[in-house]
Design a protein around this motif. Structure first.
Motif, PDB file in Angstrom:
ATOM      1  N   PHE A 165       0.840  -1.192   0.000  1.00 12.40           N
ATOM      2  CA  PHE A 165       0.000   0.000   0.000  1.00 12.40           C
ATOM      3  C   PHE A 165       0.884   1.253   0.000  1.00 12.40           C
ATOM      4  CE2 PHE A 165      -2.660   3.318   1.806  1.00 12.40           C
ATOM      5  CZ  PHE A 165      -3.837   3.157   1.110  1.00 12.40           C
ATOM      6  N   GLN A 166       1.909   1.260   0.859  1.00 11.91           N
ATOM      7  CA  GLN A 166       2.810   2.417   0.927  1.00 11.91           C
ATOM      8  C   GLN A 166       3.572   2.608  -0.382  1.00 11.91           C
ATOM      9  OE1 GLN A 166       2.808   4.797   3.040  1.00 11.91           O
ATOM     10  NE2 GLN A 166       1.253   3.728   4.254  1.00 11.91           N
ATOM     11  N   LEU A 167       3.926   1.510  -1.006  1.00 12.93           N
ATOM     12  CA  LEU A 167       4.603   1.583  -2.300  1.00 12.93           C
ATOM     13  C   LEU A 167       3.715   2.347  -3.296  1.00 12.93           C
ATOM     14  CD1 LEU A 167       7.318   0.420  -3.257  1.00 12.93           C
ATOM     15  CD2 LEU A 167       6.104  -1.563  -4.129  1.00 12.93           C
ATOM     16  N   MET A 168       2.427   2.006  -3.301  1.00 13.34           N
ATOM     17  CA  MET A 168       1.477   2.673  -4.198  1.00 13.34           C
ATOM     18  C   MET A 168       1.334   4.152  -3.845  1.00 13.34           C
ATOM     19  SD  MET A 168      -0.202   1.159  -6.708  1.00 13.34           S
ATOM     20  CE  MET A 168       0.770  -0.094  -7.493  1.00 13.34           C
ATOM     21  N   VAL A 169       1.259   4.455  -2.557  1.00 10.89           N
ATOM     22  CA  VAL A 169       1.100   5.852  -2.130  1.00 10.89           C
ATOM     23  C   VAL A 169       2.300   6.688  -2.592  1.00 10.89           C
ATOM     24  CG1 VAL A 169       1.028   7.351  -0.082  1.00 10.89           C
ATOM     25  CG2 VAL A 169      -0.426   5.311  -0.191  1.00 10.89           C
ATOM     26  N   GLN A 170       3.502   6.125  -2.488  1.00  9.19           N
ATOM     27  CA  GLN A 170       4.704   6.845  -2.926  1.00  9.19           C
ATOM     28  C   GLN A 170       4.731   6.971  -4.452  1.00  9.19           C
ATOM     29  OE1 GLN A 170       6.718   8.495  -0.919  1.00  9.19           O
ATOM     30  NE2 GLN A 170       5.445   7.763   0.780  1.00  9.19           N
ATOM     31  N   ILE A 171       4.258   5.941  -5.136  1.00 10.46           N
ATOM     32  CA  ILE A 171       4.171   6.008  -6.601  1.00 10.46           C
ATOM     33  C   ILE A 171       3.276   7.175  -6.998  1.00 10.46           C
ATOM     34  CG2 ILE A 171       3.136   4.848  -8.613  1.00 10.46           C
ATOM     35  CD1 ILE A 171       4.267   2.208  -7.581  1.00 10.46           C
ATOM     36  N   GLU A 172       2.156   7.290  -6.306  1.00 10.56           N
ATOM     37  CA  GLU A 172       1.205   8.372  -6.594  1.00 10.56           C
ATOM     38  C   GLU A 172       1.899   9.738  -6.449  1.00 10.56           C
ATOM     39  OE1 GLU A 172      -2.123   7.883  -7.495  1.00 10.56           O
ATOM     40  OE2 GLU A 172      -2.331  10.042  -7.724  1.00 10.56           O
ATOM     41  N   LYS A 173       2.731   9.890  -5.422  1.00 11.52           N
ATOM     42  CA  LYS A 173       3.438  11.164  -5.213  1.00 11.52           C
ATOM     43  C   LYS A 173       4.421  11.433  -6.347  1.00 11.52           C
ATOM     44  CE  LYS A 173       3.080  11.242  -0.211  1.00 11.52           C
ATOM     45  NZ  LYS A 173       3.785  10.944   1.029  1.00 11.52           N
ATOM     46  N   LEU A 174       5.127  10.381  -6.759  1.00 11.92           N
ATOM     47  CA  LEU A 174       6.096  10.542  -7.843  1.00 11.92           C
ATOM     48  C   LEU A 174       5.402  10.867  -9.164  1.00 11.92           C
ATOM     49  CD1 LEU A 174       8.448   7.549  -6.936  1.00 11.92           C
ATOM     50  CD2 LEU A 174       9.088   9.968  -6.901  1.00 11.92           C
ATOM     51  N   MET A 175       4.138  10.459  -9.263  1.00 18.32           N
ATOM     52  CA  MET A 175       3.378  10.689 -10.496  1.00 18.32           C
ATOM     53  C   MET A 175       2.913  12.133 -10.630  1.00 18.32           C
ATOM     54  SD  MET A 175       3.055   8.115 -12.577  1.00 18.32           S
ATOM     55  CE  MET A 175       1.550   8.414 -13.528  1.00 18.32           C
ATOM     56  N   LEU A 176       2.931  12.884  -9.544  1.00 21.46           N
ATOM     57  CA  LEU A 176       2.365  14.236  -9.563  1.00 21.46           C
ATOM     58  C   LEU A 176       2.922  15.105 -10.701  1.00 21.46           C
ATOM     59  CD1 LEU A 176       0.198  15.679  -7.851  1.00 21.46           C
ATOM     60  CD2 LEU A 176       2.078  16.835  -6.686  1.00 21.46           C
ATOM     61  N   PRO A 177       4.255  15.284 -10.800  1.00 19.48           N
ATOM     62  CA  PRO A 177       4.757  16.118 -11.911  1.00 19.48           C
ATOM     63  C   PRO A 177       4.477  15.497 -13.285  1.00 19.48           C
ATOM     64  CG  PRO A 177       6.577  15.112 -10.692  1.00 19.48           C
ATOM     65  CD  PRO A 177       5.328  14.827  -9.914  1.00 19.48           C
ATOM     66  N   ILE A 178       4.364  14.176 -13.327  1.00 13.95           N
ATOM     67  CA  ILE A 178       4.089  13.497 -14.603  1.00 13.95           C
ATOM     68  C   ILE A 178       2.645  13.766 -15.023  1.00 13.95           C
ATOM     69  CG2 ILE A 178       3.945  11.226 -15.721  1.00 13.95           C
ATOM     70  CD1 ILE A 178       6.299  10.366 -13.840  1.00 13.95           C
ATOM     71  N   ASP A 179       1.725  13.686 -14.057  1.00 19.11           N
ATOM     72  CA  ASP A 179       0.316  13.997 -14.350  1.00 19.11           C
ATOM     73  C   ASP A 179       0.143  15.475 -14.686  1.00 19.11           C
ATOM     74  OD1 ASP A 179      -0.634  11.406 -13.948  1.00 19.11           O
ATOM     75  OD2 ASP A 179      -1.029  11.721 -11.821  1.00 19.11           O
ATOM     76  N   MET A 180       0.948  16.329 -14.067  1.00 13.13           N
ATOM     77  CA  MET A 180       0.818  17.777 -14.277  1.00 13.13           C
ATOM     78  C   MET A 180       1.225  18.208 -15.681  1.00 13.13           C
ATOM     79  SD  MET A 180      -0.677  19.040 -11.800  1.00 13.13           S
ATOM     80  CE  MET A 180      -0.475  20.821 -11.921  1.00 13.13           C
ATOM     81  N   LEU A 181       2.001  17.341 -16.343  1.00 10.81           N
ATOM     82  CA  LEU A 181       2.431  17.641 -17.712  1.00 10.81           C
ATOM     83  C   LEU A 181       1.257  18.023 -18.601  1.00 10.81           C
ATOM     84  CD1 LEU A 181       4.942  15.075 -19.229  1.00 10.81           C
ATOM     85  CD2 LEU A 181       5.093  17.570 -19.222  1.00 10.81           C
ATOM     86  N   ALA A 182       0.212  17.198 -18.551  1.00  9.64           N
ATOM     87  CA  ALA A 182      -0.953  17.408 -19.414  1.00  9.64           C
ATOM     88  C   ALA A 182      -1.679  18.686 -19.038  1.00  9.64           C
ATOM     89  CB  ALA A 182      -1.892  16.211 -19.319  1.00  9.64           C
ATOM     90  N   VAL A 183      -1.612  19.058 -17.753  1.00  9.14           N
ATOM     91  CA  VAL A 183      -2.329  20.236 -17.270  1.00  9.14           C
ATOM     92  C   VAL A 183      -1.524  21.507 -17.538  1.00  9.14           C
ATOM     93  CG1 VAL A 183      -3.463  21.270 -15.268  1.00  9.14           C
ATOM     94  CG2 VAL A 183      -3.266  18.779 -15.435  1.00  9.14           C
ATOM     95  N   GLN A 184      -0.250  21.457 -17.175  1.00  6.38           N
ATOM     96  CA  GLN A 184       0.578  22.670 -17.277  1.00  6.38           C
ATOM     97  C   GLN A 184       1.460  22.672 -18.526  1.00  6.38           C
ATOM     98  OE1 GLN A 184       2.641  22.608 -13.518  1.00  6.38           O
ATOM     99  NE2 GLN A 184       1.082  23.883 -12.549  1.00  6.38           N
ATOM    100  N   GLY A 185       1.650  21.482 -19.098  1.00 12.31           N
ATOM    101  CA  GLY A 185       2.428  21.379 -20.325  1.00 12.31           C
ATOM    102  C   GLY A 185       3.917  21.593 -20.134  1.00 12.31           C
ATOM    103  N   GLY A 186       4.372  21.566 -18.892  1.00 18.82           N
ATOM    104  CA  GLY A 186       5.802  21.793 -18.671  1.00 18.82           C
ATOM    105  C   GLY A 186       6.384  20.846 -17.646  1.00 18.82           C
ATOM    106  N   GLY A 187       7.415  21.279 -17.005  1.00 23.15           N
ATOM    107  CA  GLY A 187       8.041  20.447 -15.986  1.00 23.15           C
ATOM    108  C   GLY A 187       9.492  20.211 -16.345  1.00 23.15           C
ATOM    109  N   ASP A 188      10.295  19.990 -15.325  1.00 21.46           N
ATOM    110  CA  ASP A 188      11.719  19.746 -15.508  1.00 21.46           C
ATOM    111  C   ASP A 188      11.909  18.337 -16.086  1.00 21.46           C
ATOM    112  OD1 ASP A 188      14.367  19.135 -15.239  1.00 21.46           O
ATOM    113  OD2 ASP A 188      14.572  19.948 -13.215  1.00 21.46           O
TER     114      ASP A 188
END
Ligand code: HEC
Length: 197
Positions: A57-80
């Motif tokens: 479960f914790q592995l999934m929760v951390q994956i979700e956090k790491l996904m944040l900038p990846i998911d934001m790509l579609a919204v903001q179109g940017g990111g490092d």
């Protein structure tokens, strides 16, 4: 041969000591054998099924956090791009480990429980090959995200990666249910509940 009382007591003491030797963190009762339980050192699914569930479960929760900038790509179109790549590579290796945290002793979903021990559905163990393949496909999608160069390739890879999460959740994760509002909620006195100004 007849054992002396002292020898019998010693035997009882040794046996009960052995039964207790699981020590801290052991969450099965001595002698209890869940379906599919294996004996021997290292079978944590037998000795510590709840710890295994917490770990995945914790592995999934951390994956979700790491996904944040990846998911934001579609919204903001940017990111490092470096951050996106590092995060995706971490997600890939976590997804590689994930399906190995499902010994049959952790098939403990209870539809009647408000907070079940796990929200992983029994369907996983009924069709483990599909579950395993979906984990593999998701890890592959994460590796593709890590390798993607340029905005268009990154956007496409990010969408594929998110779709690979959803595909598995759709089949094998308990459906999210919104908390039901009760009629009495309408009568709730919010002002009275707030601290006085
Ligand atoms: C192969 C199947 C599978 C894949 C792929 C997968 N998950 Fe999960 N996910 C699960 C299962 C099963 C659980 C529940 C584990 C448990 O509680 O025992 C879960 C739980 C979660 C949770 C916590 C549950 C919640 O809703 O609060 C989050 C967040 C999550 N996953 C995010 C992701 C993200 C993000 C991805 C993709 C990068 C992903 N998962 C890929 C199967 C999967």
């Amino acid at each position: 041969m007849k054992r002396t009382l002292a020898a019998q007591l010693l035997l009882v003491a040794v046996v009960s000591l052995a039964a207790c030797s699981g020590g801290a963190g052991t969450d099965t009762k001595p002698g209890s054998t869940a379906p599919g339980a294996q004996s021997g050192a290292g079978w944590t699914g037998t000795t510590n099924p709840k710890d295994v569930i917490t770990a995945r479960f914790q592995l999934m929760v951390q994956i979700e956090k790491l996904m944040l900038p990846i998911d934001m790509l579609a919204v903001q179109g940017g990111g490092d791009p470096a951050v996106l790549s590092i995060n995706a590579a971490a997600v890939a290796s976590m997804l590689q480990a994930f399906p190995h945290l499902f010994p049959p002793t952790t098939d403990l979903y209870d539809p009647k429980a408000e907070t079940p021990a796990t929200i992983a559905l029994p369907a996983i163990w009924q069709d483990f090959a599909t579950f395993y393949n979906l984990a593999g496909a998701a890890a592959k999608a994460a590796n593709s995200m890590a390798a993607a160069e340029g905005k268009d390739a990154q956007l496409a890879a990010a969408a594929q990666l998110r779709a690979s999460c959803d595909a598995c959740h759709l089949l094998f994760l308990r459906k999210y249910e919104k908390p039901k509002a009760k009629a009495s909620d309408a009568d709730f006195d919010f002002d009275a509940a707030l601290p006085a100004k």
